[in-house]
Design a protein around this motif. Structure first.
Motif, PDB file in Angstrom:
ATOM      1  N   GLY A   1     -22.497 114.993  32.085  1.00  0.00           N
ATOM      2  CA  GLY A   1     -21.843 115.610  30.950  1.00  0.00           C
ATOM      3  C   GLY A   1     -20.787 114.636  30.450  1.00  0.00           C
ATOM      4  O   GLY A   1     -20.303 113.793  31.210  1.00  0.00           O
ATOM      5  N   SER A   2     -20.420 114.734  29.171  1.00  0.00           N
ATOM      6  CA  SER A   2     -19.467 113.757  28.633  1.00  0.00           C
ATOM      7  C   SER A   2     -18.509 114.400  27.640  1.00  0.00           C
ATOM      8  O   SER A   2     -18.751 115.488  27.123  1.00  0.00           O
ATOM      9  N   TYR A   3     -17.438 113.685  27.411  1.00  0.00           N
ATOM     10  CA  TYR A   3     -16.444 114.053  26.409  1.00  0.00           C
ATOM     11  C   TYR A   3     -16.069 112.775  25.651  1.00  0.00           C
ATOM     12  O   TYR A   3     -15.740 111.757  26.268  1.00  0.00           O
ATOM     13  N   ILE A   4     -16.167 112.809  24.335  1.00  0.00           N
ATOM     14  CA  ILE A   4     -15.806 111.669  23.490  1.00  0.00           C
ATOM     15  C   ILE A   4     -14.624 112.074  22.632  1.00  0.00           C
ATOM     16  O   ILE A   4     -14.662 113.106  21.958  1.00  0.00           O
ATOM     17  N   ASN A   5     -13.576 111.249  22.647  1.00  0.00           N
ATOM     18  CA  ASN A   5     -12.418 111.512  21.807  1.00  0.00           C
ATOM     19  C   ASN A   5     -12.192 110.300  20.904  1.00  0.00           C
ATOM     20  O   ASN A   5     -11.957 109.199  21.389  1.00  0.00           O
ATOM     21  N   PRO A   6     -12.285 110.479  19.590  1.00  0.00           N
ATOM     22  CA  PRO A   6     -12.010 109.364  18.681  1.00  0.00           C
ATOM     23  C   PRO A   6     -10.560 108.917  18.815  1.00  0.00           C
ATOM     24  O   PRO A   6      -9.653 109.739  18.874  1.00  0.00           O
ATOM     25  N   GLU A   7     -10.358 107.622  18.884  1.00  0.00           N
ATOM     26  CA  GLU A   7      -9.024 107.044  19.051  1.00  0.00           C
ATOM     27  C   GLU A   7      -8.827 105.946  18.018  1.00  0.00           C
ATOM     28  O   GLU A   7      -9.749 105.212  17.718  1.00  0.00           O
ATOM     29  N   GLY A   8      -7.634 105.815  17.513  1.00  0.00           N
ATOM     30  CA  GLY A   8      -7.344 104.723  16.597  1.00  0.00           C
ATOM     31  C   GLY A   8      -6.970 103.454  17.349  1.00  0.00           C
ATOM     32  O   GLY A   8      -7.572 102.416  17.182  1.00  0.00           O
ATOM     33  N   GLU A   9      -5.997 103.550  18.182  1.00  0.00           N
ATOM     34  CA  GLU A   9      -5.514 102.411  18.969  1.00  0.00           C
ATOM     35  C   GLU A   9      -5.479 102.818  20.440  1.00  0.00           C
ATOM     36  O   GLU A   9      -5.330 103.990  20.768  1.00  0.00           O
ATOM     37  N   PHE A  10      -5.578 101.848  21.322  1.00  0.00           N
ATOM     38  CA  PHE A  10      -5.605 102.125  22.753  1.00  0.00           C
ATOM     39  C   PHE A  10      -4.339 102.849  23.217  1.00  0.00           C
ATOM     40  O   PHE A  10      -4.398 103.742  24.039  1.00  0.00           O
ATOM     41  N   HIS A  11      -3.184 102.488  22.670  1.00  0.00           N
ATOM     42  CA  HIS A  11      -1.937 103.116  23.108  1.00  0.00           C
ATOM     43  C   HIS A  11      -1.831 104.588  22.699  1.00  0.00           C
ATOM     44  O   HIS A  11      -0.955 105.306  23.160  1.00  0.00           O
ATOM     45  N   GLU A  12      -2.755 105.084  21.867  1.00  0.00           N
ATOM     46  CA  GLU A  12      -2.756 106.481  21.451  1.00  0.00           C
ATOM     47  C   GLU A  12      -3.615 107.378  22.341  1.00  0.00           C
ATOM     48  O   GLU A  12      -3.780 108.561  22.068  1.00  0.00           O
ATOM     49  N   VAL A  13      -4.175 106.819  23.415  1.00  0.00           N
ATOM     50  CA  VAL A  13      -5.109 107.570  24.256  1.00  0.00           C
ATOM     51  C   VAL A  13      -4.533 108.894  24.724  1.00  0.00           C
ATOM     52  O   VAL A  13      -5.196 109.926  24.695  1.00  0.00           O
ATOM     53  N   PHE A  14      -3.299 108.924  25.168  1.00  0.00           N
ATOM     54  CA  PHE A  14      -2.723 110.145  25.719  1.00  0.00           C
ATOM     55  C   PHE A  14      -1.940 110.959  24.696  1.00  0.00           C
ATOM     56  O   PHE A  14      -1.268 111.922  25.050  1.00  0.00           O
ATOM     57  N   GLU A  15      -2.048 110.606  23.419  1.00  0.00           N
ATOM     58  CA  GLU A  15      -1.323 111.328  22.378  1.00  0.00           C
ATOM     59  C   GLU A  15      -2.190 112.347  21.642  1.00  0.00           C
ATOM     60  O   GLU A  15      -1.706 113.064  20.802  1.00  0.00           O
ATOM     61  N   HIS A  16      -3.489 112.396  21.935  1.00  0.00           N
ATOM     62  CA  HIS A  16      -4.390 113.294  21.222  1.00  0.00           C
ATOM     63  C   HIS A  16      -4.690 114.548  22.025  1.00  0.00           C
ATOM     64  O   HIS A  16      -4.707 114.535  23.249  1.00  0.00           O
ATOM     65  N   ASN A  17      -4.981 115.604  21.308  1.00  0.00           N
ATOM     66  CA  ASN A  17      -5.330 116.886  21.906  1.00  0.00           C
ATOM     67  C   ASN A  17      -6.802 116.874  22.291  1.00  0.00           C
ATOM     68  O   ASN A  17      -7.631 116.316  21.582  1.00  0.00           O
ATOM     69  N   ILE A  18      -7.161 117.540  23.373  1.00  0.00           N
ATOM     70  CA  ILE A  18      -8.550 117.588  23.832  1.00  0.00           C
ATOM     71  C   ILE A  18      -9.455 118.298  22.822  1.00  0.00           C
ATOM     72  O   ILE A  18     -10.654 118.082  22.781  1.00  0.00           O
ATOM     73  N   ARG A  19      -8.882 119.102  21.946  1.00  0.00           N
ATOM     74  CA  ARG A  19      -9.674 119.824  20.943  1.00  0.00           C
ATOM     75  C   ARG A  19     -10.214 118.918  19.845  1.00  0.00           C
ATOM     76  O   ARG A  19     -11.046 119.334  19.063  1.00  0.00           O
ATOM     77  N   HIS A  20      -9.754 117.698  19.758  1.00  0.00           N
ATOM     78  CA  HIS A  20     -10.211 116.793  18.699  1.00  0.00           C
ATOM     79  C   HIS A  20     -11.451 116.014  19.092  1.00  0.00           C
ATOM     80  O   HIS A  20     -11.942 115.213  18.321  1.00  0.00           O
ATOM     81  N   GLY A  21     -11.964 116.220  20.285  1.00  0.00           N
ATOM     82  CA  GLY A  21     -13.108 115.465  20.771  1.00  0.00           C
ATOM     83  C   GLY A  21     -14.402 116.257  20.693  1.00  0.00           C
ATOM     84  O   GLY A  21     -14.466 117.353  20.131  1.00  0.00           O
TER      85      GLY A  21
END
Length: 192
Positions: free
Chosen positions: A57-77
């Motif tokens: 199973g997988s989860y993909i989260n769109p990211e702009g920059e690497f340093h933003e990895v932990f700034e996004h909500n899980i609902r955006h993936g």
């Protein structure tokens, strides 16, 4: 998940299961199946010339920059899954390939197809192998582009033929940072 994706997922699973079963049919079919339920602490769990099949199973989260990895909500993936195959040339060095599908609205059937090089560090006494993974391949959804990435993972073996794994990889797209993404996989690993 659309009906077309559901039918393809089920078909891929049954084809993979048929290939797995056929792989040892000429040896001793009952031994391979019963091997998934056995445990012998003296048998090595990680070996050279090891082939494995991943169902995950997988989860993909769109990211702009690497340093933003932990700034996004899980609902955006997007949630999904896929199939992969690995071959370890030595006990520590292996290559693999996998494809991933997700439930993203309007997405193509397959999100990406990638090849990987893995360097694992087996701890035989507990059946655990942390690993580094470098990947590159072709993203198909949302746009066609070349991607490359790296990540880390854990492979936990219950016995020489069955394990579970989880890894996280960050992919960079060649069409700009808007298409960078984080891919997290978790699943079953069948070893041959």
């Amino acid at each position: 998940m659309t009906m077309k994706k559901w039918i393809l997922s089920v078909s891929v699973f049954f084809v993979a299961a048929g290939i797995v079963h056929a792989a040892h049919i000429w040896d001793d079919p009952s031994a391979w199946w019963s091997g998934h339920l056995s445990y012998d602490e003296n048998t090595p769990k990680f070996t050279a010339q090891e082939f494995s099949l991943d169902l995950f199973g997988s989860y993909i989260n769109p990211e702009g920059e690497f340093h933003e990895v932990f700034e996004h909500n899980i609902r955006h993936g997007y949630w999904g899954g896929g199939v992969g195959a690995n071959y370890f040339i030595t006990r520590e060095l292996g290559v693999g390939a996998d494809f991933n599908m997700s439930d993203k609205e309007g997405a193509r059937l397959v999100d990406d197809v990638v090849g990987s090089v893995m360097l694992r560090f087996p701890i035989e006494s507990i059946g655990l192998a942390p690993y580094l993974i470098g990947s590159g391949g072709r993203a198909i959804s949302p746009i066609y582009q070349w991607t490359y990435g790296c990540g880390v993972g854990l492979d936990l073996r219950f016995n020489p033929t069955t394990g579970i794994f989880s890894d996280a990889r960050y992919f960079f797209g060649d069409q700009g940072t808007i298409y960078n993404r984080l891919l997290i996989r978790m699943g079953l690993r069948l070893i041959f």
